[in-house]
Design a protein around this motif. Structure first.
Motif, short mmCIF file in Angstrom:
data_model
loop_
_atom_site.label_atom_id
_atom_site.label_comp_id
_atom_site.label_asym_id
_atom_site.label_seq_id
_atom_site.Cartn_x
_atom_site.Cartn_y
_atom_site.Cartn_z
N GLN A 416 -8.96 3.45 -3.40
CA GLN A 416 -8.70 3.12 -2.00
C GLN A 416 -7.26 3.45 -1.59
OE1 GLN A 416 -11.25 2.19 -0.07
NE2 GLN A 416 -12.52 2.38 -1.92
N ARG A 417 -6.34 3.42 -2.55
CA ARG A 417 -4.91 3.62 -2.23
C ARG A 417 -4.36 4.95 -2.75
NH1 ARG A 417 -1.88 -0.05 -0.25
NH2 ARG A 417 -0.04 0.85 -1.25
N THR A 418 -5.20 5.72 -3.41
CA THR A 418 -4.72 6.96 -4.02
C THR A 418 -5.08 8.17 -3.17
OG1 THR A 418 -4.96 6.00 -6.23
CG2 THR A 418 -4.79 8.40 -6.09
N LYS A 419 -4.06 8.98 -2.87
CA LYS A 419 -4.26 10.24 -2.14
C LYS A 419 -4.19 11.39 -3.15
CE LYS A 419 -3.93 7.82 1.70
NZ LYS A 419 -5.10 7.53 2.54
N GLY A 448 3.84 4.00 1.12
CA GLY A 448 3.69 3.26 -0.13
C GLY A 448 2.37 3.49 -0.84
N HIS A 449 1.75 4.64 -0.62
CA HIS A 449 0.50 4.97 -1.30
C HIS A 449 0.80 5.52 -2.70
CE1 HIS A 449 -1.78 4.26 2.30
NE2 HIS A 449 -1.14 5.20 2.98
N THR A 450 -0.27 5.65 -3.48
CA THR A 450 -0.18 6.35 -4.76
C THR A 450 -0.66 7.78 -4.55
OG1 THR A 450 -0.55 4.34 -6.07
CG2 THR A 450 -1.03 6.43 -7.14
N VAL A 451 0.09 8.74 -5.09
CA VAL A 451 -0.22 10.16 -4.93
C VAL A 451 -0.61 10.74 -6.27
CG1 VAL A 451 0.83 12.40 -4.49
CG2 VAL A 451 1.22 10.53 -2.90
#
Length: 548
Positions: A416-419, A448-451
């Motif tokens: 949900q938070r990873t691009k 503040g996302h995770t890439v």
């Protein structure tokens, strides 16, 4: 060359000007007279131009040769040390940053060369405080707004206006020229308005552009005219046509003394409580650095972050188990990990029974702990260095990109938070997609996302400053709010400061077959993990039955 002789005179005049203003304070421990200050200025100027460009052996020879021509007993290295000590006492350096010889040489040369518009090239291994020294110079030289009274004298120490350029293997002469033209135009505006600001072009990783393209040949005319200051940093020597046009500062490698100082200052009170701890950490690292396979994959940044990890996690004492945890985080990712652990444990002189009791974790569990770790960015109202948690580089031996899917499937990365970002290999898509991808990653860092970056080697150089994590800090007057942190993200000749959220995480996947062609400065910026399908299988089996 004749350029070097001219630079000696330039530095001499600038130093004498400063001695006339601050001589009594600068020479508190010696009797000041005109001759002593002139000789001191000559030694410092010669040191800047000739001494600091040499390796340790040639520095000794140069010092001894120069001493034969002197009347007084002071040597060139003593004069430089006095000068650097003076600046060390007047600079605002955050707590937690070790004042090593490498840092102080870099910082002193940067200040003097920027103030005199003399081109400077700093050459040193990754992690030898090159970028840090430039950022410290920027934070101290702010004209009338400087925190220290010394640097409010804008006649000697103008405020610095940086113009950044991130070099890459695909650097073009047009990009370099664009940055210089922009800086020169800005400098002319300041001059017309009588504003004491000096524009400086900062070229990061100047050794990356391929010499066959001759993309840096355009530098020659700008280094000859010196209309703006110029600082370049590189991991290896540039060609003679460039080094001849600039002051060169060369650091072959960190000395044993610098490594020890670094460990002591990073550990803080824990080093004072255990005098032998520093040696137990430094000696095995220095021993491992003599191995070619180790040196090509690890560097000083890995050692620095090992020390930071031990300080952050060691609440009362630092024991063997905590050192293993630190090694798992900072010296992992290749086949030498067992050898590295043995080398460090041998220094601790543990009994065989105690060694067998030490726990070694699955690489997936180590990565999970790392992803859950957060940087310490509490605003205490004091200038201090913040503990950043490094981003992750995953070495993928599968060669089919299945590893990225498994990281999401096993919830190692939150879907949900990873691009997820990939770059196309189609020439028509290349440029447009690169710009769009860079912009999207920039937005993710602000939010503040995770890439998760895979097959993105064409744009890695755009994020070197972000991956370096020497962020520029802006404090909020309200101490209940956290300070804001910024890094430069590059698109060709254009750099834009990007806010970096404390929750931002970056995971870069690199194929194992491509590791040997990956630049060392890039590898050294990350925690490294080599993860195979077998590791995921082991985690799955453990979840079914712990004893499997």
């Amino acid at each position: 060359s004749q350029r070097d002789i001219q630079r000696v005179f330039t530095f001499y005049e600038w130093l004498i000007k400063g001695y006339h203003k601050f001589g009594r304070e600068r020479f508190r421990d010696i009797e000041v007279d005109e001759n002593s200050s002139q000789e001191h200025a000559v030694l410092v100027a010669l040191g800047l131009v000739y001494y600091l460009r040499l390796n340790e052996n040639y520095r000794k020879r140069y010092k001894n040769d120069l001493k034969k021509t002197q009347i007084r007993a002071k040597t060139v290295d003593e004069a430089l040390k006095e000068e650097m000590d003076f600046y060390s006492n007047h600079l605002s350096i955050p707590r937690g940053i070790a004042k090593t010889q490498a840092l102080m040489e870099n910082l002193f040369c940067t200040i003097v060369c920027c103030c005199t518009s003399t081109p400077l090239i700093i050459v040193g291994a990754p992690g030898s405080s090159k970028t840090l020294s430039f950022n410290l110079a920027l934070s101290n030289l702010k004209g009338k707004e400087s925190k220290k009274e010394l640097f409010r004298d804008t006649d000697l120490y103008p405020s610095l206006d940086p113009h950044f350029y991130q070099s890459s293997r695909r650097t073009t002469s047009v990009e370099v020229e664009t940055v210089f033209q922009r800086a020169i135009a800005r400098q002319k505006e300041f001059k017309n308005l009588h504003i004491p600001i000096k524009c400086v072009v900062f070229m990061d990783e100047a050794g990356l552009p391929e010499e066959s393209h001759e993309s840096l040949k355009v530098l020659h005319k700008y280094l000859d005219t010196c209309e703006v200051a110029f600082v370049a940093i590189s991991n290896h020597l540039l060609d003679a046509s460039k080094t001849n046009r600039a002051v060169s500062l060369f650091r072959a490698s960190y000395s044993i003394e610098d490594t020890t100082t670094l460990a002591k200052d990073c550990l803080g009170s824990k080093a004072k409580n255990d005098n032998t701890l520093v040696q137990k950490l430094c000696q095995p690292y220095i021993k491992m650095m003599n191995k070619k396979s180790f040196k090509s994959f690890f560097g000083l940044r890995d050692f620095i972050h090992l020390i930071h990890y031990l300080r952050r996690k060691g609440a009362s004492t630092i024991d063997a188990q905590l050192i293993i945890r630190g090694l798992e985080r900072n010296f992992n990712g290749n086949d030498d990990f067992d050898l590295i652990c043995r080398t460090f444990l041998n220094q601790l002189q543990l009994k065989e029974k105690d060694r067998e009791s030490l726990e070694r974790r699955n690489i997936i569990r180590i990565l999970e702990e790392s992803l859950a770790d957060k940087p310490n960015r509490i605003n205490t109202g004091e200038q201090e260095a913040f503990d950043e948690v490094r981003y992750k580089l995953i070495v993928d031996p599968s060669e089919d990109d299945s590893l990225s899917r498994l990281l999401l499937m096993y919830n190692i990365l939150d879907p949900q938070r990873t691009k997820i970002f990939m770059c196309s290999d189609f020439p028509e898509d290349n440029q447009v997609q690169k710009v769009n991808t860079i912009a999207a990653i920039r937005h993710a860092s602000e939010e503040g996302h995770t890439v998760l970056m895979t097959q993105t080697d064409d744009i890695h150089e755009s994020f070197f400053d972000l991956f370096n994590q020497h962020f520029r800090r802006i404090d909020d007057p309200d101490l209940t709010k956290e300070p804001r942190f910024y890094a430069n993200i590059a698109i060709g000749a254009h750099h834009k400061p990007c806010r970096v959220h404390k929750d931002f995480q970056c995971v870069v996947v690199v194929k194992k077959s491509e590791i040997t062609n990956t630049p060392a400065p890039f590898l050294n910026r990350f925690e490294k993990y080599c993860i195979s399908h077998k590791d995921f299988l082991q985690v799955r089996l453990e979840s079914i039955h712990p004893n499997l």
